[in-house]
Motif scaffolding. Structure first.
Motif, PDB file in Angstrom:
ATOM      1  N   UNK A  56       0.806  -1.218   0.000  1.00  0.00           N
ATOM      2  CA  UNK A  56       0.000   0.000   0.000  1.00  0.00           C
ATOM      3  C   UNK A  56       0.847   1.281   0.000  1.00  0.00           C
ATOM      4  N   UNK A  57       2.002   1.263   0.642  1.00  0.00           N
ATOM      5  CA  UNK A  57       2.798   2.487   0.805  1.00  0.00           C
ATOM      6  C   UNK A  57       3.196   3.133  -0.523  1.00  0.00           C
ATOM      7  N   UNK A  58       3.722   2.380  -1.515  1.00  0.00           N
ATOM      8  CA  UNK A  58       4.055   3.044  -2.784  1.00  0.00           C
ATOM      9  C   UNK A  58       2.828   3.599  -3.505  1.00  0.00           C
ATOM     10  N   UNK A  59       1.701   2.927  -3.349  1.00  0.00           N
ATOM     11  CA  UNK A  59       0.473   3.412  -3.983  1.00  0.00           C
ATOM     12  C   UNK A  59       0.012   4.691  -3.302  1.00  0.00           C
ATOM     13  N   UNK A  60       0.123   4.756  -1.987  1.00  0.00           N
ATOM     14  CA  UNK A  60      -0.247   5.982  -1.253  1.00  0.00           C
ATOM     15  C   UNK A  60       0.654   7.149  -1.627  1.00  0.00           C
ATOM     16  N   UNK A  61       1.913   6.872  -1.946  1.00  0.00           N
ATOM     17  CA  UNK A  61       2.825   7.939  -2.359  1.00  0.00           C
ATOM     18  C   UNK A  61       2.445   8.519  -3.711  1.00  0.00           C
ATOM     19  N   UNK A  62       1.848   7.723  -4.578  1.00  0.00           N
ATOM     20  CA  UNK A  62       1.461   8.175  -5.914  1.00  0.00           C
ATOM     21  C   UNK A  62       0.103   8.863  -5.897  1.00  0.00           C
ATOM     22  N   UNK A  63      -0.843   8.320  -5.147  1.00  0.00           N
ATOM     23  CA  UNK A  63      -2.204   8.866  -5.120  1.00  0.00           C
ATOM     24  C   UNK A  63      -2.262  10.205  -4.387  1.00  0.00           C
ATOM     25  N   UNK A  64      -3.206  11.056  -4.776  1.00  0.00           N
ATOM     26  CA  UNK A  64      -3.396  12.294  -4.010  1.00  0.00           C
ATOM     27  C   UNK A  64      -3.986  11.983  -2.630  1.00  0.00           C
ATOM     28  N   UNK A  65      -3.802  12.907  -1.717  1.00  0.00           N
ATOM     29  CA  UNK A  65      -4.267  12.702  -0.345  1.00  0.00           C
ATOM     30  C   UNK A  65      -5.792  12.844  -0.267  1.00  0.00           C
ATOM     31  N   UNK A  66      -6.447  11.759   0.065  1.00  0.00           N
ATOM     32  CA  UNK A  66      -7.891  11.763   0.321  1.00  0.00           C
ATOM     33  C   UNK A  66      -8.062  11.285   1.763  1.00  0.00           C
ATOM     34  N   UNK A  67      -7.778  12.168   2.688  1.00  0.00           N
ATOM     35  CA  UNK A  67      -7.583  11.822   4.095  1.00  0.00           C
ATOM     36  C   UNK A  67      -8.593  10.862   4.716  1.00  0.00           C
ATOM     37  N   UNK A  68      -9.875  11.127   4.701  1.00  0.00           N
ATOM     38  CA  UNK A  68     -10.730  10.165   5.385  1.00  0.00           C
ATOM     39  C   UNK A  68     -10.898   8.858   4.621  1.00  0.00           C
ATOM     40  N   UNK A  69     -10.625   8.871   3.335  1.00  0.00           N
ATOM     41  CA  UNK A  69     -10.827   7.695   2.499  1.00  0.00           C
ATOM     42  C   UNK A  69      -9.484   7.219   1.955  1.00  0.00           C
ATOM     43  N   UNK A  70      -9.125   5.991   2.274  1.00  0.00           N
ATOM     44  CA  UNK A  70      -7.865   5.417   1.800  1.00  0.00           C
ATOM     45  C   UNK A  70      -8.157   4.598   0.543  1.00  0.00           C
ATOM     46  N   UNK A  71      -7.672   5.071  -0.589  1.00  0.00           N
ATOM     47  CA  UNK A  71      -7.923   4.405  -1.857  1.00  0.00           C
ATOM     48  C   UNK A  71      -6.832   3.401  -2.232  1.00  0.00           C
ATOM     49  N   UNK A  72      -5.771   3.322  -1.462  1.00  0.00           N
ATOM     50  CA  UNK A  72      -4.671   2.416  -1.774  1.00  0.00           C
ATOM     51  C   UNK A  72      -5.106   0.947  -1.808  1.00  0.00           C
ATOM     52  N   UNK A  73      -5.918   0.460  -0.857  1.00  0.00           N
ATOM     53  CA  UNK A  73      -6.351  -0.937  -0.967  1.00  0.00           C
ATOM     54  C   UNK A  73      -7.175  -1.216  -2.223  1.00  0.00           C
ATOM     55  N   UNK A  74      -8.012  -0.275  -2.621  1.00  0.00           N
ATOM     56  CA  UNK A  74      -8.813  -0.457  -3.823  1.00  0.00           C
ATOM     57  C   UNK A  74      -7.922  -0.519  -5.062  1.00  0.00           C
ATOM     58  N   UNK A  75      -6.962   0.377  -5.166  1.00  0.00           N
ATOM     59  CA  UNK A  75      -6.045   0.387  -6.315  1.00  0.00           C
ATOM     60  C   UNK A  75      -5.203  -0.887  -6.328  1.00  0.00           C
ATOM     61  N   UNK A  76      -4.699  -1.295  -5.172  1.00  0.00           N
ATOM     62  CA  UNK A  76      -3.904  -2.521  -5.096  1.00  0.00           C
ATOM     63  C   UNK A  76      -4.743  -3.733  -5.464  1.00  0.00           C
ATOM     64  N   UNK A  77      -5.995  -3.751  -5.046  1.00  0.00           N
ATOM     65  CA  UNK A  77      -6.896  -4.856  -5.356  1.00  0.00           C
ATOM     66  C   UNK A  77      -7.156  -4.931  -6.859  1.00  0.00           C
ATOM     67  N   UNK A  78      -7.374  -3.797  -7.499  1.00  0.00           N
ATOM     68  CA  UNK A  78      -7.610  -3.768  -8.947  1.00  0.00           C
ATOM     69  C   UNK A  78      -6.356  -4.212  -9.698  1.00  0.00           C
ATOM     70  N   UNK A  79      -5.200  -3.762  -9.250  1.00  0.00           N
ATOM     71  CA  UNK A  79      -3.940  -4.169  -9.884  1.00  0.00           C
ATOM     72  C   UNK A  79      -3.739  -5.675  -9.732  1.00  0.00           C
ATOM     73  N   UNK A  80      -4.010  -6.200  -8.549  1.00  0.00           N
ATOM     74  CA  UNK A  80      -3.847  -7.633  -8.296  1.00  0.00           C
ATOM     75  C   UNK A  80      -4.782  -8.457  -9.175  1.00  0.00           C
TER      76      UNK A  80
END
Length: 95
Positions: A56-80
């Motif tokens: 999740x950490x590299x994905x969070x570094x690329x994505x814009x900050x959406x503080x209450x909503x963490x989109x990193x798991x969703x992006x990682x899930x789609x990539x997987x």
């Protein structure tokens, strides 16, 4: 080819189910069905976080900050899913 494809697919399948468990557990914790003060729940939750944080950490570094909503798991899930179902079979000529 199957000697390489099989283990890679197995690794991606295991990662898929670990991510599913993490996502469902996060929902249950947020809706207060599970409590992190319970030792077993806490150990499972922190173990899953330690396993998935390097993903999740590299994905969070690329994505814009959406503080209450963490989109990193969703992006990682789609990539997987795309790796497991489309890219990997295409690489080995199975589609």
């Amino acid at each position: 080819m199957y000697a390489i494809y099989g283990p890679l697919k197995l690794i991606l399948d295991v990662a898929f189910f670990i991510m599913i468990a993490h996502i469902i557990m996060s929902w249950l914790i947020n809706f207060q069905v599970l409590n992190l003060r319970q030792p077993l729940v806490s150990q499972i939750w922190y173990g899953l976080n330690r396993l998935l944080e390097p993903i999740y950490r590299p994905i969070r570094n690329i994505l814009p900050d959406t503080s209450p909503l963490d989109l990193a798991p969703l992006v990682a899930f789609i990539i997987l899913i795309s790796l497991r179902d489309f890219i990997l079979p295409e690489m080995f000529g199975l589609i």
